[in-house]
Design an enzyme around this catalytic site. Structure first.
Site, PDB file in Angstrom:
ATOM      1  N   ASP A   1      43.227 -30.181  19.042  1.00  0.00           N
ATOM      2  CA  ASP A   1      43.758 -31.297  19.826  1.00  0.00           C
ATOM      3  C   ASP A   1      43.088 -31.415  21.193  1.00  0.00           C
ATOM      4  O   ASP A   1      43.198 -32.442  21.859  1.00  0.00           O
ATOM      5  CB  ASP A   1      45.279 -31.160  19.988  1.00  0.00           C
ATOM      6  CG  ASP A   1      45.668 -29.798  20.524  1.00  0.00           C
ATOM      7  OD1 ASP A   1      45.361 -29.502  21.677  1.00  0.00           O
ATOM      8  OD2 ASP A   1      46.293 -29.009  19.767  1.00  0.00           O
TER       9      ASP A   1
ATOM     10  N   ASP B   1      43.850 -20.340  19.561  1.00  0.00           N
ATOM     11  CA  ASP B   1      44.857 -21.410  19.613  1.00  0.00           C
ATOM     12  C   ASP B   1      45.067 -21.899  18.184  1.00  0.00           C
ATOM     13  O   ASP B   1      44.621 -22.978  17.804  1.00  0.00           O
ATOM     14  CB  ASP B   1      44.345 -22.533  20.520  1.00  0.00           C
ATOM     15  CG  ASP B   1      45.349 -23.661  20.656  1.00  0.00           C
ATOM     16  OD1 ASP B   1      46.512 -23.500  20.248  1.00  0.00           O
ATOM     17  OD2 ASP B   1      44.954 -24.732  21.169  1.00  0.00           O
TER      18      ASP B   1
HETATM   19  N1  SAM Z   1      49.452 -24.898  19.814  1.00  0.00           N
HETATM   20  C1  SAM Z   1      49.589 -25.006  18.435  1.00  0.00           C
HETATM   21  C2  SAM Z   1      50.675 -24.154  17.840  1.00  0.00           C
HETATM   22  O1  SAM Z   1      51.138 -23.213  18.481  1.00  0.00           O
HETATM   23  O2  SAM Z   1      51.120 -24.475  16.749  1.00  0.00           O
HETATM   24  C3  SAM Z   1      48.281 -24.908  17.754  1.00  0.00           C
HETATM   25  C4  SAM Z   1      47.590 -26.211  17.932  1.00  0.00           C
HETATM   26  S1  SAM Z   1      45.979 -26.461  17.392  1.00  0.00           S
HETATM   27  C5  SAM Z   1      46.231 -28.099  16.828  1.00  0.00           C
HETATM   28  C6  SAM Z   1      45.738 -25.472  15.964  1.00  0.00           C
HETATM   29  C7  SAM Z   1      44.385 -25.749  15.335  1.00  0.00           C
HETATM   30  O3  SAM Z   1      43.960 -24.614  14.584  1.00  0.00           O
HETATM   31  C8  SAM Z   1      44.331 -26.937  14.405  1.00  0.00           C
HETATM   32  O4  SAM Z   1      43.454 -27.896  14.949  1.00  0.00           O
HETATM   33  C9  SAM Z   1      43.828 -26.360  13.077  1.00  0.00           C
HETATM   34  O5  SAM Z   1      42.978 -27.244  12.360  1.00  0.00           O
HETATM   35  C10 SAM Z   1      43.099 -25.123  13.569  1.00  0.00           C
HETATM   36  N2  SAM Z   1      42.915 -24.063  12.567  1.00  0.00           N
HETATM   37  C11 SAM Z   1      43.793 -23.621  11.640  1.00  0.00           C
HETATM   38  N3  SAM Z   1      43.248 -22.637  10.913  1.00  0.00           N
HETATM   39  C12 SAM Z   1      41.995 -22.448  11.396  1.00  0.00           C
HETATM   40  C13 SAM Z   1      40.937 -21.551  11.043  1.00  0.00           C
HETATM   41  N4  SAM Z   1      41.062 -20.679  10.057  1.00  0.00           N
HETATM   42  N5  SAM Z   1      39.792 -21.624  11.766  1.00  0.00           N
HETATM   43  C14 SAM Z   1      39.651 -22.510  12.795  1.00  0.00           C
HETATM   44  N6  SAM Z   1      40.618 -23.382  13.153  1.00  0.00           N
HETATM   45  C15 SAM Z   1      41.778 -23.343  12.459  1.00  0.00           C
END
Ligand code: SAM
Length: 301
Positions: free
Chosen positions: A98, A168
């Site tokens: 995000d 994150d």
């Molecule tokens: N602050 C948030 C929470 O506590 O729920 C997290 C927000 S951020 C949108 C999380 C991001 O991690 C997402 O954009 C998702 O696509 C990414 N994500 C999930 N698994 C991942 C992985 N294995 N490698 C890289 N990014 C990943």
């Protein structure tokens, strides 16, 4: 929540978004206006307007971030490690599609290199379009490099080292699961420069105690100093939010208030949650959280 645990029966209430994260305990938000609802290769993405939270981003029916409370999370995950370190040149962000974390990191002018590894390019693209206030132009920062990849794969293969690593991530379901394993943390410890620090999104200890227990057990094996710190984020229902902290420099957790104040003022940071006082206080844990951490007596401030 792991797959073995019981799952909630599906509920639909027209005009409401209902979170599906904990068995038997759900929060619901009224959808004033639906901006986006679509499935990517990795996950279902929704953005909608809610009167209390402003624009809300959800992935696979789990709240990720909201316009009105995002600062409480992003400021604490970015500024606590960066100001504790005091001489950060490079930052690695894993997840964070995000752009809210990046917006905080780019505020530090002395940082020369910021790499972000995000698995789902659509989260970035549609966040820019539907939640532009979260990144606020940070994706265009010349110091920024985007890598589209699974963060676990990147950590296993990368050789570059970073002063601060910020995980994150989503919750440990779907693609986010890979970002809560001991193998991943072991790889991160290899990517940490001397005197560096890694911080992780570790969920709400009241409802997701396993996340804290497992991460802290792994950090204990990997780092000289490991701890948790907390902040409150209203959209993450269930109490205080917990962040994991792993470093081989125990002094980073004991930087005096005057030093943090000097660094904060020198950077001319504009924050709404973070202050040097809150920074120090955030490592003082309520006993029920401290009790989740192995050999917790090591955590005396
Ligand atoms: N602050 C948030 C929470 O506590 O729920 C997290 C927000 S951020 C949108 C999380 C991001 O991690 C997402 O954009 C998702 O696509 C990414 N994500 C999930 N698994 C991942 C992985 N294995 N490698 C890289 N990014 C990943």
């Amino acid at each position: 929540m792991s797959d073995e645990k019981p799952i909630n029966e599906p509920i639909e209430i027209p005009g409401w978004w209902i979170e599906d994260l904990h068995y038997g305990y759900r929060q619901m938000l009224k959808i004033e206006k639906l901006y986006y609802d679509s499935k990517t290769e990795s996950q279902r993405i929704m953005v909608f307007e809610n009167q209390t939270f402003g624009r809300v981003l959800t992935l696979d029916n789990i709240l990720q971030t909201t316009e009105k409370d995002e600062f409480m999370y992003h400021e604490m995950m970015a500024h606590v490690p960066i100001l504790a370190h005091g001489a950060v040149h490079s930052v690695l962000i894993i997840g964070g599609g995000d752009g809210g974390m990046l917006k905080q990191v780019v505020k530090h002018k002395a940082i020369g290199r910021i790499v972000q590894v995000e698995i789902d390019p659509e989260v970035i693209e549609f966040s820019k379009k539907y939640l532009p206030m979260l990144s606020d132009g940070a994706f265009d920062d010349p110091r920024f490099e985007l890598v589209i990849s699974d963060g676990a794969k990147y950590a296993a293969e990368a050789e570059e080292q970073f002063d601060v690593i910020i995980v994150d991530s989503t919750d440990p379901v779907g693609p986010g699961k890979a970002l809560f394993t001991e193998e991943f943390y072991t790889n991160l410890s290899r990517l940490l420069a001397d005197g560096g620090v890694v911080v992780t999104q570790n969920g709400i200890p009241f409802t997701q105690a396993d996340e804290v227990i497992n991460t802290m057990a792994a950090f204990r094996k990997l780092f000289v100093d490991y701890a948790c710190y907390t902040s409150t984020v209203p959209g993450y229902a269930g109490g205080q939010m917990c962040y994991g902290w792993g470093t081989n420099d125990p002094n980073l957790r004991k930087v005096p208030l005057e030093v943090l104040q000097r660094r904060y003022e020198a950077e001319k940071l504009e924050t709404k949650y973070y202050t040097p006082e809150v920074h120090i206080a955030s490592f003082a844990l309520p006993k029920y959280i401290k009790d989740l951490i192995p050999e917790r007596e090591a955590l005396t401030l």
